[in-house]
Scaffold this motif. Structure first.
Motif, PDB file in Angstrom:
ATOM      1  N   GLY A   9       8.674  -6.693  -7.262  1.00 58.69           N
ATOM      2  CA  GLY A   9       8.442  -7.919  -8.162  1.00 58.69           C
ATOM      3  C   GLY A   9       7.862  -7.357  -9.611  1.00 58.69           C
ATOM      4  N   THR A  10       8.756  -7.195 -10.409  1.00 58.51           N
ATOM      5  CA  THR A  10       8.476  -6.898 -11.736  1.00 58.51           C
ATOM      6  C   THR A  10       8.940  -7.496 -13.038  1.00 58.51           C
ATOM      7  N   THR A  11       8.087  -7.529 -14.123  1.00 58.15           N
ATOM      8  CA  THR A  11       8.663  -8.094 -15.294  1.00 58.15           C
ATOM      9  C   THR A  11       8.940  -6.992 -16.346  1.00 58.15           C
ATOM     10  N   SER A  12       7.828  -6.179 -16.406  1.00 54.67           N
ATOM     11  CA  SER A  12       8.119  -5.181 -17.691  1.00 54.67           C
ATOM     12  C   SER A  12       8.223  -3.592 -17.038  1.00 54.67           C
ATOM     13  N   GLY A  13       8.559  -3.599 -15.837  1.00 51.25           N
ATOM     14  CA  GLY A  13       9.042  -2.223 -15.439  1.00 51.25           C
ATOM     15  C   GLY A  13       7.752  -1.422 -14.717  1.00 51.25           C
ATOM     16  N   ASN A  14       6.729  -1.614 -14.847  1.00 53.28           N
ATOM     17  CA  ASN A  14       5.567  -0.917 -14.308  1.00 53.28           C
ATOM     18  C   ASN A  14       5.726  -0.666 -12.902  1.00 53.28           C
ATOM     19  N   THR A  15       5.955  -1.852 -12.025  1.00 54.18           N
ATOM     20  CA  THR A  15       6.014  -1.860 -10.778  1.00 54.18           C
ATOM     21  C   THR A  15       7.231  -1.292 -10.038  1.00 54.18           C
ATOM     22  N   GLU A  16       8.445  -1.299 -10.954  1.00 50.67           N
ATOM     23  CA  GLU A  16       9.632  -0.718 -10.528  1.00 50.67           C
ATOM     24  C   GLU A  16       9.371   1.012 -10.690  1.00 50.67           C
ATOM     25  N   ALA A  59       3.853  -7.350  -8.933  1.00 49.36           N
ATOM     26  CA  ALA A  59       3.137  -7.753 -10.132  1.00 49.36           C
ATOM     27  C   ALA A  59       2.873  -9.193 -10.156  1.00 49.36           C
ATOM     28  N   SER A  60       1.777  -9.473 -10.859  1.00 50.91           N
ATOM     29  CA  SER A  60       1.458 -10.817 -11.128  1.00 50.91           C
ATOM     30  C   SER A  60       1.585 -11.082 -12.738  1.00 50.91           C
ATOM     31  N   HIS A  61       2.099 -12.235 -13.012  1.00 51.79           N
ATOM     32  CA  HIS A  61       2.278 -12.703 -14.484  1.00 51.79           C
ATOM     33  C   HIS A  61       2.084 -14.193 -14.711  1.00 51.79           C
ATOM     34  N   GLY A  62       2.210 -14.549 -15.873  1.00 48.44           N
ATOM     35  CA  GLY A  62       1.780 -15.961 -16.000  1.00 48.44           C
ATOM     36  C   GLY A  62       0.548 -16.382 -15.667  1.00 48.44           C
ATOM     37  N   ALA A  63       0.267 -17.511 -15.088  1.00 46.09           N
ATOM     38  CA  ALA A  63      -0.993 -17.656 -14.178  1.00 46.09           C
ATOM     39  C   ALA A  63      -0.834 -17.544 -13.039  1.00 46.09           C
ATOM     40  N   GLY A  64      -0.767 -16.169 -12.746  1.00 47.06           N
ATOM     41  CA  GLY A  64      -0.428 -15.669 -11.232  1.00 47.06           C
ATOM     42  C   GLY A  64       0.967 -15.932 -10.676  1.00 47.06           C
ATOM     43  N   ASP A  65       1.849 -15.970 -11.563  1.00 47.24           N
ATOM     44  CA  ASP A  65       3.344 -15.855 -10.993  1.00 47.24           C
ATOM     45  C   ASP A  65       3.723 -14.604 -10.612  1.00 47.24           C
ATOM     46  N   ILE A  94      -0.159  -5.827  -7.760  1.00 50.66           N
ATOM     47  CA  ILE A  94      -0.464  -4.992  -9.171  1.00 50.66           C
ATOM     48  C   ILE A  94      -0.845  -6.301  -9.979  1.00 50.66           C
ATOM     49  N   GLY A  95      -1.974  -5.968 -10.809  1.00 51.72           N
ATOM     50  CA  GLY A  95      -2.489  -6.978 -11.722  1.00 51.72           C
ATOM     51  C   GLY A  95      -3.277  -6.327 -12.913  1.00 51.72           C
ATOM     52  N   GLU A  96      -4.146  -7.113 -13.501  1.00 53.18           N
ATOM     53  CA  GLU A  96      -5.362  -6.801 -14.385  1.00 53.18           C
ATOM     54  C   GLU A  96      -6.452  -7.573 -14.136  1.00 53.18           C
ATOM     55  N   SER A  97      -7.760  -6.964 -13.955  1.00 51.20           N
ATOM     56  CA  SER A  97      -8.711  -7.797 -13.598  1.00 51.20           C
ATOM     57  C   SER A  97      -9.270  -8.739 -14.728  1.00 51.20           C
ATOM     58  N   CYS A  98      -8.825  -8.701 -15.754  1.00 53.80           N
ATOM     59  CA  CYS A  98      -9.222  -9.626 -16.976  1.00 53.80           C
ATOM     60  C   CYS A  98      -8.618 -11.071 -16.708  1.00 53.80           C
ATOM     61  N   TYR A  99      -7.666 -10.996 -15.930  1.00 46.68           N
ATOM     62  CA  TYR A  99      -6.888 -12.462 -15.557  1.00 46.68           C
ATOM     63  C   TYR A  99      -7.684 -13.089 -14.302  1.00 46.68           C
ATOM     64  N   ASP A 100      -7.977 -14.157 -14.605  1.00 47.84           N
ATOM     65  CA  ASP A 100      -8.584 -14.973 -13.552  1.00 47.84           C
ATOM     66  C   ASP A 100      -7.801 -15.158 -12.203  1.00 47.84           C
ATOM     67  N   THR A 101      -6.474 -15.036 -12.463  1.00 47.91           N
ATOM     68  CA  THR A 101      -5.356 -15.080 -11.431  1.00 47.91           C
ATOM     69  C   THR A 101      -5.171 -13.314 -10.927  1.00 47.91           C
ATOM     70  N   TYR A 102      -6.212 -12.948 -10.920  1.00 50.27           N
ATOM     71  CA  TYR A 102      -5.895 -11.248 -10.579  1.00 50.27           C
ATOM     72  C   TYR A 102      -5.064 -10.918  -9.191  1.00 50.27           C
ATOM     73  N   CYS A 103      -4.134 -10.272  -9.260  1.00 49.03           N
ATOM     74  CA  CYS A 103      -3.366 -10.029  -8.320  1.00 49.03           C
ATOM     75  C   CYS A 103      -2.988 -11.052  -7.486  1.00 49.03           C
ATOM     76  N   ALA A 104      -2.916 -12.191  -8.213  1.00 53.62           N
ATOM     77  CA  ALA A 104      -2.536 -13.575  -7.318  1.00 53.62           C
ATOM     78  C   ALA A 104      -1.111 -13.655  -6.721  1.00 53.62           C
TER      79      ALA A 104
HETATM   80  C1  LIG Z   1       1.941 -12.271 -20.041  1.00 49.52           C
HETATM   81  C2  LIG Z   1       1.182 -11.598 -18.748  1.00 49.52           C
HETATM   82  C3  LIG Z   1       0.763 -12.306 -17.997  1.00 49.52           C
HETATM   83  C4  LIG Z   1      -0.095 -11.707 -16.526  1.00 49.52           C
HETATM   84  N1  LIG Z   1      -0.795 -12.226 -15.956  1.00 49.52           N
HETATM   85  C5  LIG Z   1      -1.444 -11.618 -14.938  1.00 49.52           C
HETATM   86  C6  LIG Z   1      -2.109 -12.536 -13.924  1.00 49.52           C
HETATM   87  O1  LIG Z   1      -1.957 -13.759 -13.901  1.00 49.52           O
HETATM   88  N2  LIG Z   1      -2.788 -11.659 -13.001  1.00 49.52           N
HETATM   89  C7  LIG Z   1      -2.966 -10.421 -13.034  1.00 49.52           C
HETATM   90  O2  LIG Z   1      -3.453  -9.763 -12.071  1.00 49.52           O
HETATM   91  N3  LIG Z   1      -2.206  -9.562 -14.046  1.00 49.52           N
HETATM   92  C8  LIG Z   1      -1.467 -10.167 -14.933  1.00 49.52           C
HETATM   93  N4  LIG Z   1      -0.805  -9.292 -15.725  1.00 49.52           N
HETATM   94  C9  LIG Z   1      -0.905  -8.161 -15.907  1.00 49.52           C
HETATM   95  C10 LIG Z   1       0.316  -7.418 -15.217  1.00 49.52           C
HETATM   96  O3  LIG Z   1       0.380  -7.783 -13.800  1.00 49.52           O
HETATM   97  C11 LIG Z   1       0.463  -5.892 -15.473  1.00 49.52           C
HETATM   98  O4  LIG Z   1       0.350  -5.950 -16.877  1.00 49.52           O
HETATM   99  C12 LIG Z   1       1.310  -4.960 -14.666  1.00 49.52           C
HETATM  100  O5  LIG Z   1       1.280  -3.704 -14.891  1.00 49.52           O
HETATM  101  C13 LIG Z   1       2.870  -5.627 -14.946  1.00 49.52           C
HETATM  102  O6  LIG Z   1       3.690  -4.911 -14.190  1.00 49.52           O
HETATM  103  P1  LIG Z   1       5.217  -5.046 -14.469  1.00 49.52           P
HETATM  104  O7  LIG Z   1       5.418  -4.018 -15.378  1.00 49.52           O
HETATM  105  O8  LIG Z   1       5.734  -4.394 -13.039  1.00 49.52           O
HETATM  106  O9  LIG Z   1       5.724  -6.371 -14.687  1.00 49.52           O
HETATM  107  C14 LIG Z   1      -0.196  -9.989 -16.805  1.00 49.52           C
HETATM  108  C15 LIG Z   1       0.381  -9.425 -17.929  1.00 49.52           C
HETATM  109  C16 LIG Z   1       1.305 -10.008 -18.924  1.00 49.52           C
HETATM  110  C17 LIG Z   1       1.770  -9.290 -19.958  1.00 49.52           C
END
Ligand SMILES: Cc1cc2nc3c(=O)[nH]c(=O)nc-3n(C[C@H](O)[C@H](O)[C@H](O)COP(=O)(O)O)c2cc1C
Length: 150
Positions: A9-16, A59-65, A94-104
């Protein structure tokens, strides 16, 4: 021997990128793998059974999507919860701890697979892309996973 389906599950490729490294490690250990860069819910759930192991990197994106490549899979999983008894699985979130929805997304997937009666082989690995070095952390976890699989 079981086959390992790697779900990505990736958006920007890190997880791939990480999934490719994981696949290499599994194959070097003699395990059979199949990569699913855009996991197909119907195909995977139909084939799920005792000879299959799902290794999910999400990877988590959006609001934990979920990452884009797994959005469709996640929607189906939510709206058409499958029965996956016999299936074994493990999750790398995979996620970033700055998000409330960390690794959701990874947490959600782990819960849903557990609810579907699949068997968790190993506690979820959570990778904080702000703090952790995935290339150092992941192989250690994957080695534990391999030890369970072989
Ligand atoms: C727009 C955006 C939203 C994100 N939302 C979350 C999030 O809700 N929770 C989280 O833990 N990380 C979040 N992240 C961090 C990503 O999970 C992290 O950058 C990850 O390396 C992306 O992996 P990918 O390249 O495989 O998509 C977000 C990053 C971006 C750019």
């Amino acid at each position: 021997m079981s086959r390992i389906d790697i779900l990505v599950g990736t958006t920007s490729g890190n997880t791939e990128y990480l999934a490719d490294q994981v696949q290499e490690q599994l194959q070097q250990a003699g395990l059979t793998t199949e990569m699913h860069y855009e996991p197909d819910f119907d195909a995977l759930t139909e084939q799920a059974g005792p000879e299959r192991i799902w290794l999910c990197l999400v990877a988590s994106h959006g609001a934990g999507d979920y990452g884009d490549s797994m959005l469709d899979f996640a929607e189906q999983l939510e709206h058409r919860p499958p029965q996956l008894s016999g299936l074994k699985y493990a999750v790398i979130a995979i996620g970033e701890s700055c998000y409330d929805t960390y690794c959701a997304a990874g947490r959600d997937l782990d819960q849903r697979l557990n609810d579907a009666a699949a068997m968790r082989l190993l506690d979820r690995l959570e990778i904080d892309m702000m703090e952790d070095d995935p290339e150092q952390l992941t192989p250690i976890w994957v080695q534990k996973f391999i030890n369970i699989c072989v």
